[in-house]
Enzyme design. Structure first.
Site, short mmCIF file in Angstrom:
data_model
loop_
_atom_site.label_atom_id
_atom_site.label_comp_id
_atom_site.label_asym_id
_atom_site.label_seq_id
_atom_site.Cartn_x
_atom_site.Cartn_y
_atom_site.Cartn_z
N HIS A 113 49.07 24.45 56.99
CA HIS A 113 47.77 23.97 57.80
C HIS A 113 47.76 23.69 59.23
O HIS A 113 46.82 23.85 59.97
CB HIS A 113 47.24 22.50 56.94
CG HIS A 113 48.03 21.46 57.28
ND1 HIS A 113 48.94 20.85 56.59
CD2 HIS A 113 47.89 20.46 58.53
CE1 HIS A 113 49.42 19.69 57.20
NE2 HIS A 113 49.04 19.63 58.31
N ASP A 143 51.94 24.39 50.93
CA ASP A 143 51.56 24.12 52.45
C ASP A 143 52.90 24.34 53.34
O ASP A 143 53.18 23.41 54.31
CB ASP A 143 51.14 22.55 52.55
CG ASP A 143 50.66 22.32 53.93
OD1 ASP A 143 50.16 23.34 54.49
OD2 ASP A 143 50.53 21.08 54.32
N SER A 216 52.74 16.58 61.32
CA SER A 216 52.67 17.50 60.29
C SER A 216 53.70 18.82 60.56
O SER A 216 53.47 19.29 61.71
CB SER A 216 51.07 18.39 59.91
OG SER A 216 50.48 17.06 59.48
#
Length: 473
Positions: A113, A143, A216
Site C-alpha cells: 500500500h 501487503d 508502514s
C-alpha cells in the site's frame, strides 16, 4: 549516635535506590541496535498523477493552482464541473512510507500500500542520498512489495525468524512517521498469529509499538537486531495510534519476496472451503470436547476440498499434524503450502474422527461467488422456529450449486428472529442434517431436541456459516 528512626530512613532510601538500579538494569538498551540497523532503513516517497476534475466560470476554467489546498477544494466543490475529458487537470499526489534493504545489491522490502499505483518511487538512504527504485512485484494479499535500486555494497539488515518470537518479548521499530526519518519506537509482542478481516493468509504479529502513518513498510526488530516483521497497519478508532499495531512476519514476507523475484507473482495453497470459528455451542452440537478447529461451512464447486472428499459440517482439527486451534490457523498453514502438494487433515465428521488426504490447489485471483435469487414454491411455516420457508427452484439450486435448501420468506417472533435469521437467507442444514425441501425442513424442525445446542447452516449473500441455538421447549 544516630537514632533508630534515622537509620531506618537511610535503609529505606538505600533499598529504594537498589530497586531503581535493578529495574534500570533489566530494561533493554536499544542504542547499539539502532546505530547498527539505521543505515539500512530507508524512507520511501512516491509520486502519482491523479485526475482532477475541472471547474468552469463563464465558459472558462480558472487557474486555482496558486491557492492553498483547502481553498482550492472549497472553490472546486462550489463551481460547475467541466465535462469529463474536456480540459480536466492532473495533480500530483505524494505519499511517504518506510522500507529496508535486504541485499547488498539493492533489493528493498516495503508494504504494497506504500507503493500502489505509483508512477515514480524514490528511496532515500540515511546519508540523505536518493535512488530511483524499480518495482519488482507486489502481493496485495500479504501487503508486501519488493523494490530494486541500483547500488553496490549497500547496508543490509540481519533477518530473523518470526516463528521464534515469544509473546511478551521486546521489539523495536524504525521508520518515518509523518515524514520524520529514522524515528525509533519500542514495545512488546502482544500476540502472534492474529487474523484480520480480509487478511486470511497473514498470521500477523500484534505489538504495542507506536506505529503511525509513514511507519508502514518499516522493519520490526528483536533484541538481537534481527528483522522479525514488517510494520503494516494499526487498529484505531481515532485515526491515530491506540496501542494496537500489526506486523507481517518476516518469514511470510521473505517467501513472498522470493516468489516475486523469481516470477513476479505469488502462488499459495488453497483448499476451496469457507470456514468459521467453532464456539462452545457449535462444539457441543458437533460432538467436540472443547471449542477448537475450523468448521467447514461451504465447499466450493470443483475445488480441491470437494475433489478430496471434504464435506460441509466437517471440523478440521489438524493439518499435516499441526493443530488448528482457531479457524484462522488453517488458511495461514495452507497458504504456505505449494500448489500440488499433499495435505493430511484430521477432522471430526458425524461425531467420529477421520483422516482425509487431498491435493492442495492454487488460490485463484478471484473467489467464487454464489448467487441466491428469490425463490418460488409452496410456502411452509415452522412454528417452532418462527420462520416461513419455500423450496428453491431448479435455477436457483444450479446458480448456487446446491442440491437442496430452503429460502426464508418471512421471520416472525421466535427463535429464528432471536438468532438473526432474515428473509432471503437460505438454510441448507439443520441439526447436522441436509435440508432438501421445505417439507423436510418442517419435519426436522418439529423433532429438534429442547435445551441442547442445535446447529443450522445458513447461506447469506453467497456466504455460508453455521449458527447455533437452543430451544426452550
Amino acid at each position: 549516635m544516630p537514632s533508630f528512626k534515622s537509620c531506618s530512613a537511610v535503609l529505606a532510601a538505600l533499598l529504594m535506590l537498589s530497586q531503581v538500579l535493578v529495574a534500570r538494569a533489566e530494561l533493554p538498551d536499544f542504542t547499539e541496535l539502532v546505530e547498527q540497523a539505521s543505515p539500512a532503513v530507508v524512507n520511501i516517497s512516491t509520486r502519482q498523477k491523479v485526475a482532477q476534475p475541472g471547474v468552469v466560470i463563464n465558459g472558462q476554467m480558472p487557474d486555482l493552482e496558486g491557492l492553498p489546498p483547502m481553498f482550492r477544494e472549497f472553490f472546486e466543490r462550489g463551481m460547475p464541473q467541466m465535462p469529463k475529458g474536456q480540459g480536466g487537470r492532473q495533480r500530483e499526489a505524494q505519499s511517504l512510507g518506510s522500507g529496508f534493504i535486504i541485499s547488498a545489491d539493492g533489493y528493498v522490502l516495503t508494504n504494497n500500500h506504500v507503493v500502489a499505483d505509483a508512477d515514480e518511487i524514490m528511496v532515500r538512504l540515511s546519508d540523505r542520498s536518493e535512488l530511483q527504485a524499480k518495482l519488482v512485484g507486489t502481493d496485495p494479499r500479504t501487503d508486501v512489495a519488493l523494490l530494486k535500486v541500483e547500488g553496490k555494497n549497500l547496508p543490509t539488515l540481519k533477518l530473523g525468524k518470526s516463528d521464534e518470537l515469544k509473546v511478551g518479548e521486546w521489539v523495536l521499530a524504525i521508520g518515518s512517521p509523518f515524514g520524520f526519518d529514522h524515528s525509533v519506537t519500542a514495545g512488546i509482542v502482544s500476540a502472534k498469529g492474529r487474523s484480520l478481516p480480509n487478511e486470511n493468509y497473514v498470521p500477523f504479529i500484534q505489538t504495542d509499538v507506536a506505529i503511525n502513518p509513514g511507519n508502514s513498510g518499516g522493519p520490526l526488530f528483536n533484541l538481537d537486531g534481527e528483522v522479525v516483521g514488517i510494520n503494516s497497519q494499526i487498529y484505531t478508532r481515532s485515526g491515530g495510534f491506540m496501542g494496537v499495531s500489526f506486523a507481517i512476519p518476516i518469514d511470510v514476507a521473505l517467501s513472498v519476496a522470493d516468489q516475486l523475484k523469481a516470477s513476479g507473482k505469488v502462488s499459495r495453497g488453497w483448499l476451496g472451503v469457507v470456514i468459521q470459528e467453532v464456539n462452545k455451542d457449535l462444539a457441543e452440537s458437533f460432538g467436540l470436547d472443547k471449542p477448537a478447529g475450523a468448521l467447514v461451512a461451504q465447499v466450493l464447486d470443483k475445488g480441491p476440498a470437494q475433489q478430496g472428499g471434504l464435506l460441509v459440517g466437517d471440523v478440521i482439527l489438524t493439518a499435516n499434524g499441526q493443530p488448528i486451534v482457531v479457524s484462522g490457523d488453517l488458511p495461514h498453514l495452507v497458504g504456505t503450502l505449494k500448489p500440488g502438494s499433499k495435505v493430511v487433515l484430521d477432522l471430526m465428521r458425524d461425531g467420529e474422527r477421520k483422516t482425509v488426504s487431498l491435493e492442495v490447489g492454487s488460490l485463484p485471483d478471484e473467489g467464487n461467488q454464489l448467487l441466491a435469487d428469490e425463490a418460488s414454491g409452496v410456502e411452509r411455516n415452522s412454528n417452532r422456529l418462527g420462520v416461513s420457508v419455500v423450496d428453491l427452484t431448479a435455477e436457483q439450486k444450479q446458480a448456487a450449486d446446491l442440491a437442496g435448501g430452503v429460502l426464508i420468506k418471512d421471520v416472525q417472533q421466535g427463535p429464528g428472529a432471536l438468532i438473526g435469521l432474515r428473509p432471503g437467507d437460505v438454510i441448507t442444514h439443520l441439526n447436522n442434517q441436509p435440508v432438501l425441501s421445505a417439507k423436510q425442513f418442517a419435519e426436522v424442525a418439529k423433532a429438534l431436541p429442547a435445551k441442547r445446542s442445535v446447529s443450522m447452516r445458513v447461506l447469506r449473500q453467497g456466504r455460508a456459516s453455521f449458527i447455533t441455538f437452543k430451544l426452550a421447549e
